[in-house]
Design a protein around this motif. Structure first.
Motif, PDB file in Angstrom:
ATOM      1  N   ARG A  28       0.837  -1.207   0.000  1.00 33.27           N
ATOM      2  CA  ARG A  28       0.000   0.000   0.000  1.00 33.27           C
ATOM      3  C   ARG A  28       0.867   1.251   0.000  1.00 33.27           C
ATOM      4  O   ARG A  28       0.573   2.225  -0.704  1.00 33.27           O
ATOM      5  N   ALA A  29       1.946   1.255   0.784  1.00 34.19           N
ATOM      6  CA  ALA A  29       2.821   2.426   0.854  1.00 34.19           C
ATOM      7  C   ALA A  29       3.437   2.731  -0.505  1.00 34.19           C
ATOM      8  O   ALA A  29       3.484   3.887  -0.941  1.00 34.19           O
ATOM      9  N   VAL A  30       3.896   1.690  -1.199  1.00 30.95           N
ATOM     10  CA  VAL A  30       4.513   1.883  -2.517  1.00 30.95           C
ATOM     11  C   VAL A  30       3.468   2.334  -3.527  1.00 30.95           C
ATOM     12  O   VAL A  30       3.716   3.226  -4.345  1.00 30.95           O
ATOM     13  N   ARG A  31       2.296   1.733  -3.479  1.00 27.52           N
ATOM     14  CA  ARG A  31       1.234   2.098  -4.423  1.00 27.52           C
ATOM     15  C   ARG A  31       0.840   3.568  -4.265  1.00 27.52           C
ATOM     16  O   ARG A  31       0.699   4.296  -5.260  1.00 27.52           O
ATOM     17  N   GLU A  32       0.666   4.005  -3.033  1.00 24.36           N
ATOM     18  CA  GLU A  32       0.281   5.397  -2.797  1.00 24.36           C
ATOM     19  C   GLU A  32       1.387   6.352  -3.222  1.00 24.36           C
ATOM     20  O   GLU A  32       1.119   7.433  -3.748  1.00 24.36           O
ATOM     21  N   MET A  33       2.642   5.962  -2.986  1.00 26.02           N
ATOM     22  CA  MET A  33       3.764   6.797  -3.429  1.00 26.02           C
ATOM     23  C   MET A  33       3.767   6.941  -4.947  1.00 26.02           C
ATOM     24  O   MET A  33       3.908   8.052  -5.489  1.00 26.02           O
ATOM     25  N   VAL A  34       3.601   5.822  -5.642  1.00 30.36           N
ATOM     26  CA  VAL A  34       3.632   5.835  -7.102  1.00 30.36           C
ATOM     27  C   VAL A  34       2.486   6.666  -7.668  1.00 30.36           C
ATOM     28  O   VAL A  34       2.672   7.457  -8.612  1.00 30.36           O
ATOM     29  N   LEU A  35       1.289   6.516  -7.102  1.00 25.53           N
ATOM     30  CA  LEU A  35       0.123   7.237  -7.618  1.00 25.53           C
ATOM     31  C   LEU A  35       0.258   8.748  -7.476  1.00 25.53           C
ATOM     32  O   LEU A  35      -0.307   9.514  -8.264  1.00 25.53           O
ATOM     33  N   VAL A  36       1.000   9.190  -6.467  1.00 28.75           N
ATOM     34  CA  VAL A  36       1.203  10.625  -6.271  1.00 28.75           C
ATOM     35  C   VAL A  36       2.427  11.122  -7.023  1.00 28.75           C
ATOM     36  O   VAL A  36       2.379  12.128  -7.737  1.00 28.75           O
ATOM     37  N   TRP A  37       3.533  10.397  -6.881  1.00 26.46           N
ATOM     38  CA  TRP A  37       4.810  10.910  -7.372  1.00 26.46           C
ATOM     39  C   TRP A  37       4.981  10.759  -8.876  1.00 26.46           C
ATOM     40  O   TRP A  37       5.483  11.680  -9.541  1.00 26.46           O
ATOM     41  N   VAL A  38       4.561   9.647  -9.450  1.00 29.12           N
ATOM     42  CA  VAL A  38       4.803   9.417 -10.875  1.00 29.12           C
ATOM     43  C   VAL A  38       4.130  10.477 -11.766  1.00 29.12           C
ATOM     44  O   VAL A  38       4.774  11.012 -12.678  1.00 29.12           O
ATOM     45  N   PRO A  39       2.853  10.824 -11.571  1.00 26.89           N
ATOM     46  CA  PRO A  39       2.270  11.873 -12.425  1.00 26.89           C
ATOM     47  C   PRO A  39       3.013  13.200 -12.317  1.00 26.89           C
ATOM     48  O   PRO A  39       3.246  13.872 -13.333  1.00 26.89           O
ATOM     49  N   LEU A  40       3.391  13.592 -11.090  1.00 25.70           N
ATOM     50  CA  LEU A  40       4.129  14.844 -10.924  1.00 25.70           C
ATOM     51  C   LEU A  40       5.498  14.760 -11.580  1.00 25.70           C
ATOM     52  O   LEU A  40       5.963  15.715 -12.213  1.00 25.70           O
ATOM     53  N   ALA A  41       6.162  13.605 -11.429  1.00 24.43           N
ATOM     54  CA  ALA A  41       7.472  13.432 -12.049  1.00 24.43           C
ATOM     55  C   ALA A  41       7.377  13.433 -13.570  1.00 24.43           C
ATOM     56  O   ALA A  41       8.277  13.930 -14.258  1.00 24.43           O
TER      57      ALA A  41
END
Length: 227
Positions: A28-41
């Motif tokens: 869950r921690a990785v999924r939430e990180m990816v969902l937030v960070w990848v679009p911004l990146a």
């Protein structure tokens, strides 16, 4: 009304209380990180790439700052001839599909990199007395990087003409704070003092700096030896 990223900004303003809740599972921690960070990146990488292509093309067409010509101390005509011989840059349309592959891998690679080096720093500083293992560091890093991803959003201000110059120093200070911010998550999840978590990120930075300097010295040595 809950504004986008409001929780992240609140966590950055009160880092000591940002990780008081029970930690999520690793997935869950990785999924939430990816969902937030990848679009911004992706937005940041696309804008950076587009600006880089434009700057390279302008340089190739002879748009060299006068101060640079003076610093080089060479004939401007020679510089322009050299630059005009450079290959044309690719169109942005050819590049952006690769970003869809490179950015997610870059995000996950950065997360793993931080987890390994910060965990090592925490171990060196005696912050692993609870014996919670590397998995705990992976979760802590994912939580911290999900919050710190708002720095990518604020970093876009650096691309705004004129404003970019004004906010350059504040953005550098923000980058330094976001680097240290991971230490609060490490300390909270490993059950050690906050100073140990913060110091672990400093150890990480110092180790990286030493590696970079060592690599540079080695390259200079090789250039001198082959010359």
């Amino acid at each position: 009304m809950n504004l986008p990223f409001a929780a992240s900004f609140r966590a950055l303003a009160r880092p000591g209380a940002a990780f008081g809740a029970p930690p999520p599972g690793l997935g869950r921690a990785v999924r939430e990180m990816v969902l937030v960070w990848v679009p911004l990146a992706l937005v940041n990488a696309a804008w950076t790439t587009w600006r880089g292509i434009q700057a390279y093309d302008a340089l190739r067409r002879g748009a060299v700052p006068p101060w640079l010509l003076g610093w080089l101390g060479t004939d401007p005509a020679d510089i322009h001839e050299l630059l005009s011989a450079l290959p044309a840059p690719p169109a942005f349309g050819q590049v952006w599909p690769w970003l869809l592959l490179a950015v997610p891998f870059g995000v996950l690679g950065t997360w793993l990199h931080h987890a390994v080096w910060d965990h090592m720093g925490l171990w060196l500083l005696g912050g692993l007395k609870e014996q919670r293992g590397f998995r705990t560091s992976l979760v802590a890093e994912a939580e911290a990087l999900r919050i710190a991803a708002v720095g990518t959003l604020l970093g876009l201000l650096g691309f705004v003409p004129v404003l970019g110059v004004v906010v350059a120093l504040p953005l550098m200070l923000l980058d330094a704070y976001l680097w240290l911010f991971r230490g609060f998550a490490l300390a909270a999840r490993h059950g050690c003092e906050p100073w140990r978590g913060l110091a672990a990120t400093v150890v990480h930075a110092v180790a990286l700096g030493c590696c970079a300097m060592g690599l540079l010295a080695f390259m200079l040595f090789m250039v001198g030896w082959t010359g």
